[in-house]
Design an enzyme around this catalytic site. Sequence first.
Site, PDB file in Angstrom:
ATOM      1  N   GLY A 130       0.845  -1.185   0.000  1.00 24.82           N
ATOM      2  CA  GLY A 130       0.000   0.000   0.000  1.00 24.82           C
ATOM      3  C   GLY A 130       0.880   1.234   0.000  1.00 24.82           C
TER       4      GLY A 130
ATOM      5  CD  GLN B 147       3.206   5.826   2.655  1.00 21.98           C
ATOM      6  OE1 GLN B 147       2.241   5.274   2.151  1.00 21.98           O
ATOM      7  NE2 GLN B 147       4.199   5.144   3.208  1.00 21.98           N
TER       8      GLN B 147
ATOM      9  CB  CYS C  76       5.274   2.476   7.504  1.00 23.17           C
ATOM     10  SG  CYS C  76       4.773   3.951   6.602  1.00 23.17           S
ATOM     11  CG  LEU C  77       6.843   1.294   1.430  1.00 24.03           C
ATOM     12  CD1 LEU C  77       6.129   1.564   0.116  1.00 24.03           C
ATOM     13  CD2 LEU C  77       8.095   0.464   1.190  1.00 24.03           C
TER      14      LEU C  77
ATOM     15  CG  HIS D  50      -0.508   1.453   7.212  1.00 25.47           C
ATOM     16  ND1 HIS D  50       0.427   1.006   8.127  1.00 25.47           N
ATOM     17  CD2 HIS D  50       0.148   2.324   6.406  1.00 25.47           C
ATOM     18  CE1 HIS D  50       1.595   1.590   7.875  1.00 25.47           C
ATOM     19  NE2 HIS D  50       1.463   2.397   6.828  1.00 25.47           N
ATOM     20  CD  GLU D  51      -1.274   2.510   2.656  1.00 21.79           C
ATOM     21  OE1 GLU D  51      -0.813   3.665   2.622  1.00 21.79           O
ATOM     22  OE2 GLU D  51      -0.558   1.514   2.848  1.00 21.79           O
TER      23      GLU D  51
ATOM     24  CG  HIS E 254       0.211   6.869   5.342  1.00 24.59           C
ATOM     25  ND1 HIS E 254       1.304   7.447   5.974  1.00 24.59           N
ATOM     26  CD2 HIS E 254       0.532   5.570   5.153  1.00 24.59           C
ATOM     27  CE1 HIS E 254       2.237   6.513   6.157  1.00 24.59           C
ATOM     28  NE2 HIS E 254       1.786   5.369   5.677  1.00 24.59           N
TER      29      HIS E 254
HETATM   30 ZN    ZN Z   1       2.763   3.544   5.696  1.00 24.35          ZN
END
Ligand code: ZN
Length: 187
Positions: free
Chosen positions: A46, A51, A94-95, A136-137, A140
Amino acid sequence: MAILTVKTLGDPVLRRKAETVTTVTPELLRLAEDMLETMYGENGVGLAAPQVGMSVRMFVCDPGPAEGGARTPQVFFNPVLTDLRGKDLTEEGCLSLPGIRAEVERATALRLRAMNTEGSPVEREIAGYLARIVQHETDHVNGILFVDRLGAAQRTLLSPAMKELEKKTKSGVREMAQAGTGRGRPL
Ligand code: ZN
């Protein structure tokens, strides 16, 4: 398509409440394509627009490859989650937080209302792994990171690593997320 740079902890864009999308423009569709390519390139499941430095309420996701299946890319604008139910504690990465992982409690099922790539409203009942990704997204686009959802003790434990990452972000050093496997892939 292009690979975008993923912003890491310490970049203020990650803490901003992103803007509502009123019209799905060709630019936003191109952004979605680039975000999908970036997400696949980093082995993520995701990726939300903040991000990659774009403060708009949009995210892409695909649990397929992590589940050993085919690619099924999904794009959502203006996500709203309701009817959250059930509880599950699973490790997340998380990226935008390379090197940091922790067990996060999430609902196991929910209802997602959003706008699709045609600009039409969609409503979906979601459960399991995809429900975790969607939570999670959606966090963000609200400026929330998974570490915000941890208890005080866990946050204290991760605090040195977070401070170190913030320092690197501010001095322009780019950390890469480790490639997770299966459901351990970063979001
Ligand atoms: Zn993330």
